[in-house]
Design an enzyme around this catalytic site. Structure first.
Site, PDB file in Angstrom:
ATOM      1  N   LYS A 154      56.812  11.914  16.105  1.00  0.00           N
ATOM      2  CA  LYS A 154      55.957  10.899  16.121  1.00  0.00           C
ATOM      3  C   LYS A 154      56.849   9.608  16.696  1.00  0.00           C
ATOM      4  CE  LYS A 154      54.914  10.681  11.754  1.00  0.00           C
ATOM      5  NZ  LYS A 154      55.797  11.996  11.369  1.00  0.00           N
ATOM      6  N   ARG A 159      48.601   7.086   6.205  1.00  0.00           N
ATOM      7  CA  ARG A 159      49.202   8.539   6.003  1.00  0.00           C
ATOM      8  C   ARG A 159      48.408   8.913   4.699  1.00  0.00           C
ATOM      9  NH1 ARG A 159      54.531   8.551   7.286  1.00  0.00           N
ATOM     10  NH2 ARG A 159      56.024   9.994   6.551  1.00  0.00           N
ATOM     11  N   ARG A 207      68.461  15.994  13.645  1.00  0.00           N
ATOM     12  CA  ARG A 207      68.310  14.552  14.063  1.00  0.00           C
ATOM     13  C   ARG A 207      69.583  13.706  13.680  1.00  0.00           C
ATOM     14  NH1 ARG A 207      63.020  12.046  12.305  1.00  0.00           N
ATOM     15  NH2 ARG A 207      63.554  12.853  10.112  1.00  0.00           N
ATOM     16  N   ARG A 247      69.267  10.930   8.639  1.00  0.00           N
ATOM     17  CA  ARG A 247      68.615  10.265   7.541  1.00  0.00           C
ATOM     18  C   ARG A 247      68.827  10.950   6.278  1.00  0.00           C
ATOM     19  NH1 ARG A 247      62.819   9.188   9.993  1.00  0.00           N
ATOM     20  NH2 ARG A 247      62.183  10.056   7.908  1.00  0.00           N
ATOM     21  N   ARG A 301      58.528  15.975   1.484  1.00  0.00           N
ATOM     22  CA  ARG A 301      58.042  15.317   2.437  1.00  0.00           C
ATOM     23  C   ARG A 301      56.868  16.293   2.969  1.00  0.00           C
ATOM     24  NH1 ARG A 301      62.724  13.870   5.930  1.00  0.00           N
ATOM     25  NH2 ARG A 301      61.120  13.099   7.621  1.00  0.00           N
TER      26      ARG A 301
END
Ligand code: AP5
Ligand code: MG
Length: 223
Positions: free
Chosen positions: A13, A87, A126, A159, A170
């Site tokens: 996203k 969300r 990431r 992160r 999540r």
């Protein structure tokens, strides 16, 4: 133009929203990035959000809706692309209510579809810039200098919520609370499903093709 980008954690996203924002001159509003900025600044909002984010759960709707309403107000002229918001169905309803009140609406909903195995590899690799929020990947989207942000040279970080146990939560939150948002939009808007398993540029091409066509149709209608 007002765009919502939906997708599981790690679907891409943020990566695609940044590109959309540059190509179409739209404001990119990521609820996750705003929350991380609030946390870094030590605000009350950031403190409220901390425990939810660290465990991989969703921050309560009332906190998020107020925070995003403030941010959206600032984008009334430019148009925007929403990343990570709404969300929950409740957030989507509240967003529609506030836009309708201003004579506005969501014009396009893009839904990034991705396989769970692909997403796990993306999340563990990431790296992000704590200063400007730019997102990289150690294999798929490397910075020019290893470990440094291309934009401002800041040291890239992983992160904290990308650890395996938090990622599991999540995903649970996504399946239980966010997937119904796709159905909400399917009942109220046109939703474009995008194959997000492909490489970054191919996903961007799919997204741009849809948006370019819509923009063309809108300008034809105006003539
Ligand atoms: P948030 O920051 O929104 O996290 P998320 O939804 O879990 O999504 P991510 O940011 O992890 O993934 P992404 O889809 O942006 O993927 P990216 O482009 O980075 O939310 C964090 C937390 O904040 C939530 O858990 C919650 O607690 C709270 N929160 C936020 N919004 C909320 C809301 N509305 N309500 C309640 N709580 C909220 O890509 C991932 C990696 O893959 C990158 O390394 C990238 O380089 C790479 N990559 C991207 N695309 C590709 C590709 N096509 N091929 C190969 N690699 C790729
Ligand atoms: Mg993101």
């Amino acid at each position: 133009m007002r765009i919502v980008l939906l997708g599981a954690p790690g679907a891409g996203k943020g990566t695609q929203c940044k590109r959309i924002s540059v190509r179409y001159g739209l404001l990119h509003l990521s609820s996750g990035d705003i929350l991380r900025q609030e946390r870094a600044a030590g605000t009350e909002l950031g403190k409220k959000a901390r425990s939810y984010m660290d465990s991989g759960g969703l921050v309560p709707d009332e906190v998020i809706v107020e925070m995003m309403a403030e941010a959206i107000k600032k984008a009334s002229q430019t148009g925007l692309v929403l990343d990570g918001f709404p969300r929950t169905v409740n957030q989507a309803v509240k967003l529609d209510e506030s836009l309708t009140g201003n004579g506005q609406r969501i014009d396009v909903v893009l839904n990034l579809n991705i396989e769970q195995e692909v997403v796990s590899e993306r999340m563990t690799g990431r790296r992000s810039c704590p200063k400007c929020g730019a997102v990289y990947h150690i294999k798929n989207l490397k910075p020019k200098v290893e470990g440094k942000c291309d934009n401002d040279g800041a040291e890239l970080v992983q992160r904290p919520d990308d650890s395996l146990d938090v990622v599991k939560n999540r995903f649970r939150a996504y399946h239980e609370q966010t997937k119904p948002v796709v159905d909400y939009y399917k009942n109220n808007n046109t939703v474009y499903d995008i194959d997000a398993n492909r490489v970054v540029d191919e996903v961007s091409t799919l997204v741009f093709d849809i948006l370019d066509t819509l923009i063309e149709v809108r300008s034809d209608r105006r003539q």
